[in-house]
Structures are given as C-alpha cells and as structure tokens.
Design a protein around this motif. Structure first.
Motif, short mmCIF file in Angstrom:
data_model
loop_
_atom_site.label_atom_id
_atom_site.label_comp_id
_atom_site.label_asym_id
_atom_site.label_seq_id
_atom_site.Cartn_x
_atom_site.Cartn_y
_atom_site.Cartn_z
N MET A 146 0.83 -1.20 0.00
CA MET A 146 0.00 0.00 0.00
C MET A 146 0.87 1.26 0.00
SD MET A 146 -2.67 -0.94 3.03
CE MET A 146 -3.49 -2.54 3.15
N ASP A 147 0.25 2.36 -0.38
CA ASP A 147 0.88 3.65 -0.18
C ASP A 147 0.83 4.01 1.30
OD1 ASP A 147 1.29 3.84 -2.88
OD2 ASP A 147 -0.53 5.00 -3.26
N GLU A 149 0.20 6.85 2.81
CA GLU A 149 -0.97 7.64 3.17
C GLU A 149 -2.22 6.77 3.22
OE1 GLU A 149 -1.27 10.89 0.50
OE2 GLU A 149 0.55 11.89 1.21
N ASP A 150 -2.34 5.85 2.27
CA ASP A 150 -3.49 4.95 2.27
C ASP A 150 -3.49 4.07 3.51
OD1 ASP A 150 -4.63 5.85 -0.03
OD2 ASP A 150 -3.74 4.34 -1.33
N ASN A 151 -2.31 3.61 3.91
CA ASN A 151 -2.22 2.73 5.08
C ASN A 151 -2.71 3.45 6.33
OD1 ASN A 151 -1.67 0.49 6.60
ND2 ASN A 151 0.55 0.72 6.55
N ARG A 153 -4.79 5.99 6.45
CA ARG A 153 -6.24 6.20 6.32
C ARG A 153 -7.00 4.91 6.61
NH1 ARG A 153 -9.48 4.91 2.18
NH2 ARG A 153 -7.70 4.56 0.79
N ILE A 154 -6.50 3.80 6.11
CA ILE A 154 -7.17 2.52 6.32
C ILE A 154 -7.17 2.14 7.80
CG2 ILE A 154 -6.99 0.05 5.84
CD1 ILE A 154 -5.94 0.85 3.04
N LEU A 170 -13.42 -0.57 2.05
CA LEU A 170 -12.30 0.32 1.72
C LEU A 170 -11.95 0.21 0.25
CD1 LEU A 170 -10.06 -0.94 4.66
CD2 LEU A 170 -11.40 1.17 4.71
N GLU A 171 -11.48 1.31 -0.32
CA GLU A 171 -10.92 1.33 -1.66
C GLU A 171 -9.52 1.95 -1.58
OE1 GLU A 171 -13.24 3.15 -4.67
OE2 GLU A 171 -14.99 1.85 -4.37
N TYR A 172 -8.55 1.28 -2.20
CA TYR A 172 -7.19 1.80 -2.19
C TYR A 172 -6.38 1.14 -3.30
CZ TYR A 172 -6.69 -2.48 0.58
OH TYR A 172 -6.75 -3.78 1.03
N ARG A 181 0.31 -1.19 -10.86
CA ARG A 181 -0.63 -0.66 -9.87
C ARG A 181 -2.04 -1.13 -10.20
NH1 ARG A 181 0.64 2.47 -5.43
NH2 ARG A 181 -0.83 4.12 -5.98
N TRP A 183 -6.28 -1.17 -8.45
CA TRP A 183 -7.21 -0.68 -7.44
C TRP A 183 -7.98 -1.86 -6.87
CZ3 TRP A 183 -8.16 3.91 -5.05
CH2 TRP A 183 -7.47 5.02 -5.54
#
Length: 392
Positions: A146-147, A149-151, A153-154, A170-172, A181, A183
């Motif tokens: 994961m990115d 920032e996404d981690n 947020r999740i 969740l969507e990431y 990459r 989604w």
C-alpha cells in the motif's frame, strides 16, 4: 459426554451389576429351588436346568445391552460420517468460491503490517505473490503493497469500524510484485479470538476495470470528446474558482475568447472530418502555448475560452497576440496530408476592469471578440471599460 457417563464408569457399573446378579443367583437359587421343589428327583432336574437358565438369561440381557449400545454407536458414527462429508463438501465449495474470486479471502492480525494468517490462492493473481509469501510477512507484508498515506487512512477507518462493531469497506491502490498498480475494494470485519485479541477477516477484490470506467466517465463529464479540452460546464466551474481566488487575494485575472476566422469555409470546402482535424490541431497548439496554470476549454463549435490567472491587461494582450501569430504562422493539417491556413480573432476581458462576475467577464470577452471580427479578423481586441458597467 457427561463426566459421570464416561466409558470406564459405565463399564464398571455393568460389571458390578453382573457380579451382584451372579452372586445372588448362586447364593439364593439353590435355597429357592429346595423350597419350591421338595421332591429329590424334581429338585435334581431343576438344578440341572437352572444353570442353562442363568446362561440363557444373562446372554439375553447381554445381547440387548450390546445391541442397544452398538445401535447408538452406529448412529453416532453415521452422524459423524455425514457431518464430515458435509463439512468436506462445504470446504470444497468454499475453496472453489475463493479460488475463483477476482481477488482473495484473508485472515490477518490487526497490526501496522496487516500480518496475514491466511490468504486464498487468489493472492497470486491479485498481488503477484504466492500465499505463503505474505503469511507472517515471510517475503513481504501486505502493508508494504500500500501507499503510506493509504495505510494510515485505512488504519483509521478500520479502527472506527471496530469501535462500532461494524463491517468496513475500503478502496485503495496496491503495488503488485511486478511494480504494476491496481485498485482494490476490501470488505471485512473484526473477530475476537479466545485470548481476547482481534483479527480481521474479509475479502479483497480487484476493481481496476471499474476504476478505469469511472475515470473514463469522469473524463466524458468534464472533457470535450473531440479536442480533449475542458467542456463548457467544466470550464465554467474553473472560471468561477479562479475568479473567487482572484477576488480573495485581490489579484487580476484575464479571460480570452477565441474564435476561428472563416472556419465554416473549411467545413464546406473540405468536409467536417477535415474541420475536426483542424480543431484538434489548434487545440494542441494552444494547449502547448500557455502556462501550466492557465486553462483552456471549448465552449462550443469553434469558440474557445482561455482563463489566465494573475495576468493583468498588458500581459493578457501580449499572450493573445502571441497565440494569434502562432496560429497564423502554422498551416493546420486537414487529416489527408494537406494543410490549410487559418487565423483567429481574440477578445480580452480582465478582472476587475471589465467585470466582477464570470458571466460579466465572458460577455465582455465575447463582445471584444466580435469587435475583432469587425476590425477585419486575425486580430486582438480589448473589452471597453464602459462594458464593465453594462455587463455586471
């Protein structure tokens, strides 16, 4: 399964009952026979058959007991067999379902690494890693896909769902083993273990195709399909945003209204396909000739609008003249190997001199463009200051 019904206890009770019955028979059967049959000859015959009767009676009782127990055992074994068969069937069905998911099923710890305890075979198709590569972070942790920032947020969203004892969706984006990459959409829920810890169980599905479609639909909603520039609706939104920014920071902003000269002649002479080729070519030319902060949109037909943030009257005039010369100096391709010369007329309106609102600025720039047409085309005209009052 009750403690007082263990096999040892049950066997002990059966043996005790048998011993008591046997000793009672031996101790009292002779006395009873002598009392009931005083005749010696009859007594001898009774005593002869008494042993056979004991064997027959105990054998019958033993048969009934064993039959009852074995019947129960058989029923229990049959039930267990059927349950095992049903369990195997459900496991096969679940395995087939998980293996054919466009993603993977998982079971993981709730920790910063999302340490996997179980992942289905779909993991290889989804991430490029084999299931055993992710389990216990043997080769890579799921969090590393994961990115950052996404981690974060999740983690926040999952914690909020756990606090409410709800499922989470969740969507990431994920980075696969080959660097590509994708989604994904994840649906899961927290499950409390016997030791009080919490693990997460759920599924992760590949939604890259859906995301691509969403982006395409978004493009269709905001872009002109022929030129790829912003359409009228999106351009109006950008104009409102830039105008609000200019008003807040008290900075100038210019609007250029561009129209092609004699474009109808191109369509009538060479056809609409050639006209479309010219529109696309000039769109690329204009887009490559302005700043990255500037925005170009097609308002319809051969009319284009250019928004120039933080540009005053003189700078806007220089920009418009440069664009006019650039178009006039470069013949435009018709799409069939031929080219055609083309010129543009440009009207200029500047905030706050020629209008305080988006509609006022557009009207002033449009009026200025028609003034350029009246002056012979292939020229730039400035909105008059008296248009400011008229157009507000």
């Amino acid at each position: 399964m009750n403690e007082n019904r263990t096999p040892l206890r049950r066997a002990g009770w059966a043996a005790l009952v048998y011993l008591i019955a046997g000793f009672a028979w031996i101790a009292f059967s002779d006395t009873a026979a002598e009392a009931w049959f005083p005749d010696p000859q009859t007594l001898s015959l009774v005593q002869t058959w008494k042993g056979f009767l004991f064997v027959l009676t105990t054998g019958l009782v033993l048969f009934v007991v064993l039959l009852r127990q074995l019947t129960k055992d058989r029923a229990l074994l049959t039930l267990q067999h059927n349950q095992r068969q049903a369990l195997r069937k459900r496991e096969r069905q679940l395995q087939v379902l998980m293996d054919n998911l466009p993603g993977m099923a998982y079971r993981c710890r709730y920790d910063p690494h999302w340490t996997m305890l179980f992942v289905s075979q779909g993991c290889a198709r989804l991430t490029g890693y084999e299931p055993e590569d992710l389990i216990n972070n043997r080769v890579a942790s799921y969090a590393s896909l994961m990115d950052g920032e996404d981690n974060e947020r999740i983690m926040t969203e999952v914690q909020a769902a756990l606090d409410k004892d709800e499922s989470f969706s969740l969507e990431y984006a994920l980075t696969r083993q080959d660097g590509s990459r994708i989604w994904v959409w994840e649906r899961g829920r927290g499950v409390e273990e016997e030791d009080g810890s919490v693990v997460l169980e759920g599924i992760v599905l590949d939604i890259s195709d859906r995301k691509t479609l969403e982006n395409e639909l978004e493009e269709l909603a905001t872009r002109d399909p022929l030129t790829g520039l912003f359409n009228r609706r999106e351009m109006s939104r950008v104009l409102e945003e830039e105008l609000e920014r200019a008003r807040r920071y008290q900075r100038p902003m210019a609007v250029l209204w561009v129209d092609f000269d004699h474009f109808k002649d191109v369509n009538d002479t060479f056809g609409h396909a050639a006209g479309d080729s010219v529109l696309r070519s000039i769109s690329r030319l204009l887009l490559g000739s302005v700043r990255s902060v500037d925005t170009i949109g097609r308002f319809g037909g051969e009319e284009f609008v250019i928004v120039l943030p933080e540009m005053d009257l003189e700078e806007a005039r220089e920009t418009a003249e440069r664009l006019r010369r650039k178009v006039a100096d470069e013949p435009q391709p018709l799409g069939n190997g031929q080219t055609v010369p083309l010129t543009i007329s440009v009207g200029i309106a500047v905030y706050p001199d020629h209008g305080q609102t988006a509609s006022a600025l557009c009207a002033a720039a449009d009026t200025a463009m028609y003034l350029a047409k009246e002056r012979g085309r292939n020229c730039v005209a400035m909105a008059h200051l008296h248009d400011r009052v008229h157009n507000q």
